[in-house]
Design a protein around this motif. Structure first.
Motif, PDB file in Angstrom:
ATOM      1  N   LEU A  33       0.874  -1.344   0.154  1.00 12.29           N
ATOM      2  CA  LEU A  33      -0.020   0.098  -0.004  1.00 12.29           C
ATOM      3  C   LEU A  33       0.709   1.068   0.113  1.00 12.29           C
ATOM      4  CD1 LEU A  33      -2.885  -1.080   2.555  1.00 12.29           C
ATOM      5  CD2 LEU A  33      -3.238  -0.544   0.059  1.00 12.29           C
ATOM      6  N   ALA A  37       1.033   4.045  -2.690  1.00  7.98           N
ATOM      7  CA  ALA A  37       0.809   5.605  -2.357  1.00  7.98           C
ATOM      8  C   ALA A  37       1.922   6.536  -2.914  1.00  7.98           C
ATOM      9  CB  ALA A  37       0.766   5.805  -0.926  1.00  7.98           C
ATOM     10  N   ARG A  57      -3.090  11.805  -3.770  1.00 12.04           N
ATOM     11  CA  ARG A  57      -3.732  11.955  -2.385  1.00 12.04           C
ATOM     12  C   ARG A  57      -4.104  12.984  -1.582  1.00 12.04           C
ATOM     13  NH1 ARG A  57      -4.131   6.302  -1.248  1.00 12.04           N
ATOM     14  NH2 ARG A  57      -3.362   5.095  -3.261  1.00 12.04           N
ATOM     15  N   GLU A  58      -3.238  14.082  -1.761  1.00 11.11           N
ATOM     16  CA  GLU A  58      -3.683  15.228  -1.010  1.00 11.11           C
ATOM     17  C   GLU A  58      -4.676  15.816  -1.866  1.00 11.11           C
ATOM     18  OE1 GLU A  58      -0.446  18.028  -0.167  1.00 11.11           O
ATOM     19  OE2 GLU A  58       0.939  16.059   0.326  1.00 11.11           O
ATOM     20  N   ASP A  67     -11.673  14.971   9.032  1.00 11.82           N
ATOM     21  CA  ASP A  67     -12.031  13.792  10.003  1.00 11.82           C
ATOM     22  C   ASP A  67     -13.038  12.873   9.658  1.00 11.82           C
ATOM     23  OD1 ASP A  67     -10.387  15.178  11.913  1.00 11.82           O
ATOM     24  OD2 ASP A  67     -12.089  16.714  12.256  1.00 11.82           O
ATOM     25  N   THR A  68     -13.409  12.803   8.340  1.00 13.65           N
ATOM     26  CA  THR A  68     -14.432  11.919   8.070  1.00 13.65           C
ATOM     27  C   THR A  68     -13.862  10.527   7.463  1.00 13.65           C
ATOM     28  OG1 THR A  68     -14.660  12.853   5.883  1.00 13.65           O
ATOM     29  CG2 THR A  68     -16.242  13.454   7.345  1.00 13.65           C
ATOM     30  N   PRO A  69     -14.481   9.357   7.519  1.00 18.63           N
ATOM     31  CA  PRO A  69     -13.601   8.275   6.927  1.00 18.63           C
ATOM     32  C   PRO A  69     -13.699   8.319   5.479  1.00 18.63           C
ATOM     33  CG  PRO A  69     -15.940   7.814   7.748  1.00 18.63           C
ATOM     34  CD  PRO A  69     -15.689   9.068   8.134  1.00 18.63           C
ATOM     35  N   PHE A  70     -12.517   7.673   5.068  1.00 18.16           N
ATOM     36  CA  PHE A  70     -12.632   7.283   3.537  1.00 18.16           C
ATOM     37  C   PHE A  70     -12.077   5.934   3.221  1.00 18.16           C
ATOM     38  CE2 PHE A  70      -9.500   7.354  -0.310  1.00 18.16           C
ATOM     39  CZ  PHE A  70     -10.659   7.964  -1.311  1.00 18.16           C
ATOM     40  N   GLU A  72     -10.863   3.434   0.753  1.00 20.91           N
ATOM     41  CA  GLU A  72     -10.225   3.351  -0.832  1.00 20.91           C
ATOM     42  C   GLU A  72     -10.746   1.891  -1.471  1.00 20.91           C
ATOM     43  OE1 GLU A  72      -6.256   4.583  -1.370  1.00 20.91           O
ATOM     44  OE2 GLU A  72      -6.257   3.462  -3.294  1.00 20.91           O
ATOM     45  N   ASP A 516     -10.553  -4.266  10.399  1.00 20.27           N
ATOM     46  CA  ASP A 516     -11.170  -3.186   9.794  1.00 20.27           C
ATOM     47  C   ASP A 516     -12.410  -3.631   9.224  1.00 20.27           C
ATOM     48  OD1 ASP A 516      -9.485  -1.304  10.260  1.00 20.27           O
ATOM     49  OD2 ASP A 516      -8.328  -1.193   8.217  1.00 20.27           O
TER      50      ASP A 516
ATOM     51  N   GLY B 485     -11.675  10.106  11.294  1.00 19.33           N
ATOM     52  CA  GLY B 485     -10.583  10.160  10.170  1.00 19.33           C
ATOM     53  C   GLY B 485     -10.019   8.837   9.861  1.00 19.33           C
ATOM     54  N   TRP B 486     -11.168   7.883   9.795  1.00 19.11           N
ATOM     55  CA  TRP B 486     -10.612   6.374   9.569  1.00 19.11           C
ATOM     56  C   TRP B 486     -10.281   6.183   7.949  1.00 19.11           C
ATOM     57  CZ3 TRP B 486     -12.642   2.717   5.940  1.00 19.11           C
ATOM     58  CH2 TRP B 486     -12.232   1.570   6.183  1.00 19.11           C
ATOM     59  N   ARG B 487      -9.122   5.421   7.785  1.00 17.92           N
ATOM     60  CA  ARG B 487      -8.498   5.136   6.486  1.00 17.92           C
ATOM     61  C   ARG B 487      -8.274   3.658   6.421  1.00 17.92           C
ATOM     62  NH1 ARG B 487     -10.187   9.546   6.194  1.00 17.92           N
ATOM     63  NH2 ARG B 487      -9.275  11.492   5.487  1.00 17.92           N
ATOM     64  N   ASN B 488      -8.549   3.169   5.365  1.00 16.66           N
ATOM     65  CA  ASN B 488      -7.902   1.791   5.033  1.00 16.66           C
ATOM     66  C   ASN B 488      -6.463   1.769   4.207  1.00 16.66           C
ATOM     67  OD1 ASN B 488      -9.205   2.415   2.530  1.00 16.66           O
ATOM     68  ND2 ASN B 488      -9.989   0.182   2.146  1.00 16.66           N
ATOM     69  N   THR B 489      -6.315   2.930   3.784  1.00 12.87           N
ATOM     70  CA  THR B 489      -5.146   2.962   3.208  1.00 12.87           C
ATOM     71  C   THR B 489      -4.250   4.269   3.576  1.00 12.87           C
ATOM     72  OG1 THR B 489      -6.061   4.106   1.207  1.00 12.87           O
ATOM     73  CG2 THR B 489      -5.926   1.666   1.013  1.00 12.87           C
ATOM     74  N   PRO B 490      -2.904   4.264   2.976  1.00 13.99           N
ATOM     75  CA  PRO B 490      -2.319   5.544   3.527  1.00 13.99           C
ATOM     76  C   PRO B 490      -2.771   6.681   2.673  1.00 13.99           C
ATOM     77  CG  PRO B 490      -0.658   3.654   2.549  1.00 13.99           C
ATOM     78  CD  PRO B 490      -2.064   3.374   2.274  1.00 13.99           C
ATOM     79  N   MET B 491      -3.094   7.899   3.420  1.00 12.86           N
ATOM     80  CA  MET B 491      -3.771   8.971   2.831  1.00 12.86           C
ATOM     81  C   MET B 491      -3.068  10.165   3.734  1.00 12.86           C
ATOM     82  SD  MET B 491      -5.965   8.680   0.399  1.00 12.86           S
ATOM     83  CE  MET B 491      -6.944  10.327   0.392  1.00 12.86           C
ATOM     84  N   PRO B 492      -2.918  11.532   2.952  1.00 10.54           N
ATOM     85  CA  PRO B 492      -2.350  12.443   3.748  1.00 10.54           C
ATOM     86  C   PRO B 492      -3.048  12.591   5.298  1.00 10.54           C
ATOM     87  CG  PRO B 492      -3.058  13.039   1.716  1.00 10.54           C
ATOM     88  CD  PRO B 492      -3.635  11.746   2.022  1.00 10.54           C
ATOM     89  N   GLU B 494      -4.546  14.920   8.225  1.00 11.95           N
ATOM     90  CA  GLU B 494      -5.612  16.191   8.410  1.00 11.95           C
ATOM     91  C   GLU B 494      -4.489  17.251   8.757  1.00 11.95           C
ATOM     92  OE1 GLU B 494      -8.372  16.564   7.647  1.00 11.95           O
ATOM     93  OE2 GLU B 494      -8.914  14.448   7.886  1.00 11.95           O
ATOM     94  N   TYR B 509      -2.237  16.061  12.022  1.00  8.14           N
ATOM     95  CA  TYR B 509      -2.681  14.791  13.008  1.00  8.14           C
ATOM     96  C   TYR B 509      -3.376  13.662  12.057  1.00  8.14           C
ATOM     97  CZ  TYR B 509      -7.543  16.605  12.891  1.00  8.14           C
ATOM     98  OH  TYR B 509      -8.898  16.952  12.584  1.00  8.14           O
ATOM     99  N   ARG B 513      -5.267   3.289  15.039  1.00  8.85           N
ATOM    100  CA  ARG B 513      -6.168   2.194  15.354  1.00  8.85           C
ATOM    101  C   ARG B 513      -6.692   1.940  16.696  1.00  8.85           C
ATOM    102  NH1 ARG B 513      -7.577  -1.995  12.404  1.00  8.85           N
ATOM    103  NH2 ARG B 513      -6.262  -1.789  10.986  1.00  8.85           N
TER     104      ARG B 513
END
Lengths: 544, 661
Positions: A33, A37, A57-58, A67-70, A72, A516, B485-492, B494, B509, B513
């Protein structure tokens, strides 16, 4: 509804071994991953940064509400292929201005955002998700169009030609799909970050809303080189397809942004005005965390899928408060059926606890119908080697009863979500609402194996068939050659059945960390609830 | 011959109205408040039994309008009026009118007010009584100010004959500045007190301001309640007062006390009053008598145990003082600090605005006499004092340090105050040593503002970023129960930007998990765990250190009250407005006010420091001068104009006015 209790001995050697293996696989996936990225790599990103361009990604990060979930989708597409891992497109579901959207982003650091067979498949999957779940479609476009090099630009062109199964004549469906979304009153928004040439030009061309960025967006059917070749005209790209030209003269652009951040701001405003309301009833039950520890999901499944798994131990670590109301627990016990909720969304769950028998198939058909009657989405937890075989079972109507289950699955209209935790072989995959069965979302654990049958069985079957053929022709059976062939079949079968192989081919929506699972299902369910959630009123003829 | 009071009308506002209400209620009396329109929602109006609107926004229309106040007393059946301090407190005509209306006046007899109210006649009276005074000359209209000044010797103090509170007062060092000072003192005196008589007095630049509290009844008893020292002043206005004075020996105390008491007896003084002196070494000179309750009366109350308002009310009812001079003694040491809405960095210019957060310190015992609360507005019409904070301790040093701590931990946010300056002053070695003179501020130069350390700002930025995160998640309409801010992959990560003063801060920030956060600011990574987000704050652990901060959000402004005190962060917009804001040039009004006079017109060449125009605000004059040699491009205002805070007044060559509006 009572909470499930755990059957897991976390101190057992099996659990510890499974957990170690799982963590090892997760570490590998994490590094893949990270590689994805990276996109086209540091050098390509630096080159873009010098031109004031943000990494994809930015761009997406700025689009999302803080702060919302994403979630992918298919992040490891094109793994172990001639293309960059991730395929050069980022696809996901995220919240923009309080609205869940399907977001697609071309990564300009990967072959200038050009199309290839993997990212096309990913894009088509994105459009499908938007259509089925009624999610506004936002694309961050920056695309050189078709990758003219073909075959990934490597190796022998003859070999590439021989390998190629697709053809240009079949391409372009994506534009059809974009306008179809619009027809279905699902908004489509193109935020054009750079050159969007040829086919790429139709992405904004077919969209409801287009945001162009000053001095950056360039949209034309043919860029200056093609124009020169076609008509001999010397054209400069700003007057041929610049943002200012399109927003002031051609009218292809609706909004002119000062820079990337301004474009993202405008896009967020456009989504904010969509007046988007979800059609599903939304979560209706308490969304408390499971009582059983989701960390323990790591030690449940063995890498070789040999040790037994009670799917209740998965369910109890995924659903709200670990609560599960089991249906027909005493009948057809190799398939668990029951109701629970995830993040407040009610669901019906079907989980494998062994091969599918006639009783369990009939139970499944009944359970699927009951859930359709009450408009409750279905979650399929796969660990299935297939329908039972053998004389007794055939005589007992296993094909007939298995068909009932497949009939129910195929014609059910509540959303289906599949999570493949272990095996998903043969018709078992179909019965458990595999990818081809209109499942809204399919996710796989690192331990997942998906194939027509297990690699060992496959090698054995091949060997038996070979031996039979030799006997019929009266030839001597070459044991050595057979062993060699069997080993090859097993190796090939094993590699092709690996979850990573499936996820690289976009035949699921992504490989997930078992911990997850709960959040992934919730995001999928919330997406499903953006569309109407309604059960089936008719099925195919039941074979009695 | 006692005349009991049943219902007391308080002809004042703010903290002193509340102070008087408290004693009246404790004595079982009914109460009536009167209020100007801008004060309608202030606490003193609510706390009185009844309240009468005076209708109007200025002092003249309201608290100075004797007719409206007497009418309010008549309508509510009040039988006594307490004037507080300021406004009508030292207005002999009003005191007389109160008596003529058949009401009890809580204060000295009108004759005493009249005699003492005029500073020049008061001086003559004191000279006659043998009390030393400073040379002074009254300036009749048309009098030769220069000759008078030469007679006295520079520096001289230009002083209004009526009034007080530093209004209409100017120190003049040399002849060149005399004419201007006299003119503006006259104007200020005229607008504040309705009497533009001024006089010149010898100015002692390094002396102490020491005053004696006196208290007399109508039976001929009069005592003094020792001294207060009020040398810490800016703009000739006291900001820190204490009792007893560190410079007054028991012998001197007796000498000054007796001088004050005999002066009071000589004029038949009753009720509370104050005789002010300048003290240099063991020498003292009479300054003036204040025929009212003083702002700083609480320090005397603290060391004597008296309730001076209660004593005033008892005396007004005709009762005898319940004690004699010999019964009074000094217990410990008390210090009062006046918390003002003003900007110490801009020469203590009064400030206006909303108090967005007000919370008196709860760290240790202190008396808060305040007229405000969260949400109060400080406007231009009235005095911008927010509160008096008084501590009482066994020793002077403890009192000073405790008061500094109390001020520091008090939450007062939303507008500029002198709090940091007060804290710095109290902690200077000079103050702690009792080396207090009226030129203290110029001489010692305490820090005018506390600049929070970068690390403190950084910590606050992390805290605010995560509090905002909690708020956003709590308000989320979709996917509200998913982890933040949950993510399942690398993201920038906040990213949130802030500004505090000139400093910019960016917090990054990412949630983990395990529910914690990896936060980064200024290149330093922090392990952060968010505790409880309550309605008024957030508790948080940063690298294992537990922090609680009270937070108030006002649009993009975050008012943080953390372990180190108050600070403010401005959250920067996530997406900067396209084009940005053009910075506008030119001279702007430092506060809302009225243009008194203009001294240049367009096309004039001006020199650096040259007077351009005079602005009147908060009853004080502000001179707008040229910051450099330039040509006047545009004069945007005319005499008599009302101007808003920040309004463009003058454009000089080199300024760029575009972007205005």
């Amino acid at each position: 509804m009572l909470p499930l209790t755990s059957n897991v001995d976390t101190r057992s050697e099996g659990f510890r071994k499974n957990r170690e293996d799982m963590l090892e696989m997760l570490t590998e996936i994490e590094s893949l991953l990270d590689e994805a990225a990276e996109g086209g790599g540091e050098e390509a990103r630096d080159r873009l940064a010098k031109r004031g361009k943000l990494p994809i990604r930015e761009r997406i990060g700025h689009l999302l509400d803080r702060d919302t979930p994403f979630l992918e989708i298919s992040p490891l597409a094109a793994w172990n292929s001639n293309y960059t891992i991730g395929s050069g497109f980022v696809l996901g579901i995220g919240v923009i201005s309080g609205t869940e959207c399907l977001i697609l982003g071309h990564d300009p650091s990967v072959r200038a955002g050009a199309f290839n067979e993997f990212n096309q498949k990913k894009l088509m999957r994105g459009l499908e998700i938007a259509r089925e779940n009624r999610l506004p479609y936002v694309q961050c476009v920056e695309s050189a169009g078709a990758d003219l090099r073909g075959g990934g630009g490597t190796g022998d062109p003859e070999a590439a030609l021989k390998r190629e199964s697709g053809h240009f004549a079949e391409s372009g469906r994506l534009f059809y799909e974009i306008t179809e979304l619009s027809k279905l009153r699902i908004p489509t928004i193109s935020l054009v970050f750079g050159s969007s040439t040829a086919g790429g030009a139709y992405q904004p061309g077919m969209s409801d809303y287009n945001i162009f960025i000053k001095k950056q967006s360039k949209v034309f059917l043919g860029g200056p080189p093609l124009v020169k070749m076609a008509t001999g005209e010397d054209a400069d790209d700003e007057s041929l397809g610049g943002a200012e030209m399109h927003t002031q003269i051609s009218g292809l652009g609706d909004y002119l942004a000062e820079d990337e951040l301004d474009g993202i701001r405008i896009c967020r405003e456009v989504v904010a005005h969509l007046n988007w309301r979800k059609y599903g009833p939304g979560p209706t039950l308490p969304a408390d965390e499971p009582v059983l520890d989701p960390e323990e999901l790591l030690g449940l499944v063995s890498r070789d899928l040999r040790s037994p798994l009670d799917m209740r131990d998965v369910i109890g670590r995924v659903v709200d408060g670990s609560r599960f109301e089991e249906f027909k627990p005493l009948y057809g016990p190799t398939l668990l059926c029951g109701w629970a909720s995830v993040h407040g969304y009610p669901i019906g769950i079907l989980g494998n606890n062994g091969a599918l028998f006639s009783e369990s198939s009939e139970k499944a058909a009944q359970f699927i119908q009951l859930s359709n009657q009450i408009d409750v989405p279905l979650l399929f937890l796969h660990n299935i080697t297939g329908y039972i075989v053998g004389t007794d079972f055939e005589q007992g109507g296993i094909t007939k009863n298995g068909s009932k289950m497949i009939n129910a699955v195929a014609n059910s209209t509540v959303p289906h979500i599949s999570v493949i935790v272990g095996a998903s072989y043969g018709a078992g995959n179909y019965g458990m609402s595999g990818r081809a069965y209109g499942t809204r979302f399919t996710f796989i654990w690192p331990t997942a194996k998906i194939a027509v049958m297990g690699p060992k069985q496959m090698a054995g079957v091949m060997s038996i068939v070979g031996r039979g053929a030799a006997a019929r022709r009266g030839l001597e059976f070459d044991e050595e050659a057979d062993a060699k062939r069997a080993a090859g079949v097993e190796y090939w079968g094993e590699r092709r059945s690996l979850g990573l192989h499936a996820t690289a081919r976009v035949s699921d929506d992504g490989m997930i960390d078992p911990r997850d699972t709960r959040n992934v299902i919730a995001m999928a369910l919330s997406a499903c609830h953006t569309q109407v959630v309604e059960g089936a009123k008719a099925y195919g003829t039941w074979r009695m | 011959m006692t005349k009991p009071i049943t219902r007391l009308l308080i002809a004042n506002r703010g903290e002193i109205a509340r102070r008087i209400l408290r004693s009246a209620h404790e004595m079982g009396l009914g109460s009536v408040a009167v209020f100007a329109d801008p004060d309608a929602n202030e606490p003193f109006v609510r706390e009185a039994d009844q309240a009468v609107a005076l209708r109007g926004t200025t002092s003249a229309e309201t608290y100075l309008d004797a007719g409206k106040i007497l009418e309010a007393a008549r309508r509510t059946g009040a039988d006594a009026i307490h004037p507080g301090y300021g406004f009508l407190a030292e207005n002999a005509d009003f005191a007389r009118a109160v008596g003529e209306a058949g009401l009890i006046w809580v204060g000295p007899p009108a004759a005493a007010i009249a005699e003492m109210g005029d500073k020049l006649s008061a001086k003559r009276r004191m000279q006659a009584a043998g009390v030393p005074t400073l040379p002074a000359v009254e300036l009749k209209p048309g009098a030769d100010a220069k000759r008078a000044a030469r007679e006295i010797g520079f520096p001289v103090l230009v002083k209004a004959a009526a009034g007080g509170g530093g209004k209409g007062m100017r120190v003049v060092e040399s002849e060149a500045d005399l004419a201007d000072a006299v003119e503006s003192a006259r104007r200020e005196a005229g607008s504040s007190f309705g009497d533009d008589t001024v006089f010149l007095e010898r100015w002692l630049s390094s002396s102490r301001h020491v005053e004696i509290q006196i208290l007399g009844d109508s039976h001929g008893n009069l005592v003094h309640c020792f001294e207060r020292e009020c040398s810490i002043q800016r703009r000739h206005q006291k900001i820190i007062e204490e009792a007893p004075s560190p410079a007054v020996s028991p012998e001197l105390r007796e000498q000054m006390g007796e001088a004050a008491a005999s002066a009071g007896r000589a004029i038949g003084y009753t009720s509370a009053g104050t005789v002010e002196f300048l003290l240099q070494g063991e020498d003292f000179w009479f300054l003036e008598v204040n025929t009212r309750l003083q702002v700083e009366h609480p320090v005397t109350e603290a060391i004597t145990g008296l309730d001076l308002v209660r004593e005033q009310l008892r005396v007004a009812q005709g009762e005898k003082l319940g004690f004699a001079q010999a019964d009074l003694s000094i217990d410990g040491h008390a210090i009062e600090a006046r918390l003002y809405a003003e900007d110490p960095e801009r020469d203590f210019l009064p400030a206006t605005g909303h108090i967005l957060a007000w919370q008196p310190s709860t760290t240790t015992g202190a008396r808060f006499d305040s007229g405000v609360e969260t949400g109060s507005e400080v406007g231009i019409a009235f005095d911008p004092m927010l509160a008096k904070v008084i501590v009482h301790a066994p020793t002077r040093r403890e009192a000073a340090l405790r008061l500094a701590r109390v001020l520091e931990t008090t939450r007062v946010q939303g507008l500029v105050t002198n709090r940091d300056f007060l804290v710095a002053t109290l902690r200077t070695p000079e103050f702690l040593a009792g080396d207090t003179t009226t030129d203290f501020i110029e001489r010692v130069g305490p820090a005018r503002r506390r600049l929070p350390a970068r690390a403190e700002l950084a910590e606050a930025a992390v805290l605010v970023a995560l509090a905002a995160q909690c708020d956003r998640r709590a308000a989320a309409r979709v996917l509200p129960t998913l982890p933040t801010g949950w993510r399942n992959t690398p993201m920038p990560r906040e990213q949130v930007g802030f500004r505090s003063g000139d400093e910019e801060l960016t917090v990054h920030y990412r949630s983990r998990r395990d529910g914690g956060f990896d936060a980064e600011i200024d290149g330093i990574d922090h392990d952060v765990r968010v505790g409880e987000r309550t309605a008024d704050g957030l508790s948080l652990e940063i690298d294992g250190r537990r922090i609680f901060a009270t937070l108030t959000r006002d649009g993009d402004r975050w008012l943080v009250h953390g372990p180190a005190g108050d600070l403010e962060l401005l959250q920067l917009p996530r997406f900067p407005a396209p084009g940005g804001e053009g910075d506008t040039g030119g001279l702007r009004a430092p506060m809302p006010g009225k243009v008194l006079s203009t001294h240049v017109s367009a096309g004039d060449s001006v020199e650096a420091g040259q007077l351009l125009l005079v602005l009147e605000a908060m009853k004080m004059e502000h001179r707008i001068t040229a910051p450099r040699d330039a040509e006047v491009v545009e004069l945007r205002v005319a005499e008599g104009d009302q101007v808003a805070n920040g309004e463009l007044l003058v454009v000089l060559s080199g300024d760029e006015p575009e972007g205005e509006g």
